[in-house]
Scaffold this active site. Structure first.
Site, PDB file in Angstrom:
ATOM      1  CD  GLU A 143      30.632  18.665   0.972  1.00 55.18           C
ATOM      2  OE1 GLU A 143      31.577  18.839   0.166  1.00 55.18           O
ATOM      3  OE2 GLU A 143      29.432  18.535   0.564  1.00 55.18           O
ATOM      4  CG  ASP A 197      27.925  22.099   2.052  1.00 58.28           C
ATOM      5  OD1 ASP A 197      28.459  20.679   1.774  1.00 58.28           O
ATOM      6  OD2 ASP A 197      26.804  22.277   1.247  1.00 58.28           O
ATOM      7  CG  HIS A 251      28.187  24.464  -1.275  1.00 56.40           C
ATOM      8  ND1 HIS A 251      28.634  25.176  -2.550  1.00 56.40           N
ATOM      9  CD2 HIS A 251      28.102  23.418  -1.531  1.00 56.40           C
ATOM     10  CE1 HIS A 251      28.977  24.438  -3.323  1.00 56.40           C
ATOM     11  NE2 HIS A 251      29.001  23.116  -2.811  1.00 56.40           N
ATOM     12  CD  GLU A 256      24.789  18.212   2.120  1.00 54.32           C
ATOM     13  OE1 GLU A 256      26.056  18.434   1.725  1.00 54.32           O
ATOM     14  OE2 GLU A 256      23.906  19.316   2.052  1.00 54.32           O
ATOM     15  CG  HIS A 305      21.914  18.873  -1.166  1.00 56.55           C
ATOM     16  ND1 HIS A 305      21.918  19.780  -2.282  1.00 56.55           N
ATOM     17  CD2 HIS A 305      23.279  18.444  -1.327  1.00 56.55           C
ATOM     18  CE1 HIS A 305      23.209  20.195  -2.557  1.00 56.55           C
ATOM     19  NE2 HIS A 305      23.898  19.607  -1.928  1.00 56.55           N
TER      20      HIS A 305
END
Length: 266
Positions: A126, A43, A56, A41, A14
């Site tokens: 994301e 963003d 993020h 992962e 993450h």
């Protein structure tokens, strides 16, 4: 009669190995790859001059020594900021001049890192919404994926990249332009229209937060019963890892990939 061996749970880092290094930095992702993470992962947000960067929050205030919304800043503005020293002020002086720990990271650079890795590493990207750039985020994302040959994976996996969002509209844009890229619908809570375990049209992967998994394990079983895969975020505590394993989820998104891999016997 032979039974297929269940696939091991995928361990997804993450924002990189964000317990060990500042989130979304090259150091965090290199560490995650070294620790054996199956996927990374991140963003993505669009800068004022059209670059996708890994940040993020809507604003840079928490994770850098600057201020302002990512969407109003150009890449050069972000490149002048320190995105690492907030993580560990005690060690920060040792990081001066180490761009891997302090520089803003572009999605392009992360794609290069993954393509140069010595083993296959997947990416879970994301898209952050709402944003003033709306559909330009997905447009730029698909343009970059195409440059790396990742925009049209075979319909039957393995899939090197998947796109995740809390925005059903964002996922719809991705599916319309690149139908074989898997999409993940992220959930912070269970909305009334999702209670029966249905996801937005075309989405095959549910992305519930750990709180949903803890409080509503029956909902996870409903999703699985409807044929969806389940990718859970953010799973850091050993009890939560065990619960996810007991429920048979497909992926665990964690700040601590090395510890989770170890707990899962890998």
């Amino acid at each position: 009669m032979t039974h297929a061996t269940p696939r091991p749970i995928q361990v997804v880092a993450h924002r990189g190995a964000s317990e060990d290094a500042p989130e979304h930095t090259l150091a965090a992702y290199r560490t995650a790859i070294e620790h054996g993470a199956d996927a990374l992962e991140c963003d993505v947000r669009l800068t004022a001059d059209g670059h996708l960067v890994l940040v993020h929050d809507r604003r840079v205030n928490r994770t850098s020594n600057g201020r302002g919304a990512v969407s109003t800043l150009e890449l050069a503005d972000l490149a002048a900021l320190d995105f690492g020293s907030w993580k560990d002020p005690e060690e920060a002086p040792d990081w001066v001049g180490d761009p891997e720990r302090t520089s803003v990271l572009t999605l392009e650079r992360l794609l290069e890192l993954v393509s140069d890795a010595e083993r296959p590493v997947q990416l879970a990207i994301e898209t952050k919404h709402p944003t003033r750039w709306a559909g330009q985020v997905e447009e730029r994302l698909l343009f970059l994926l195409k440059r790396f040959g990742l925009d049209a994976p075979p319909a039957e996996g393995p899939h090197p990249v998947r796109v995740m969002s809390f925005s059903a509209r964002s996922l719809h844009r991705v599916r319309a332009a690149a139908p074989t890229i898997p999409t993940v619908y992220l959930m912070q809570f269970i909305s009334p229209r999702m209670r029966d375990g249905r996801l937005p049209a075309g989405v095959r992967i549910a992305g519930p937060g750990m709180r949903i998994v803890r409080n509503h394990p029956g909902f996870i079983r409903r999703l699985q019963g409807a044929g969806y895969s389940v990718h859970v975020w953010t799973v850091n505590d050993p009890e939560d890892v065990q619960l996810c394993a007991d429920l048979g989820v497909e992926a665990i998104i964690t700040n601590r990939p090395r510890q989770v891999l170890s707990q899962l016997g890998r």
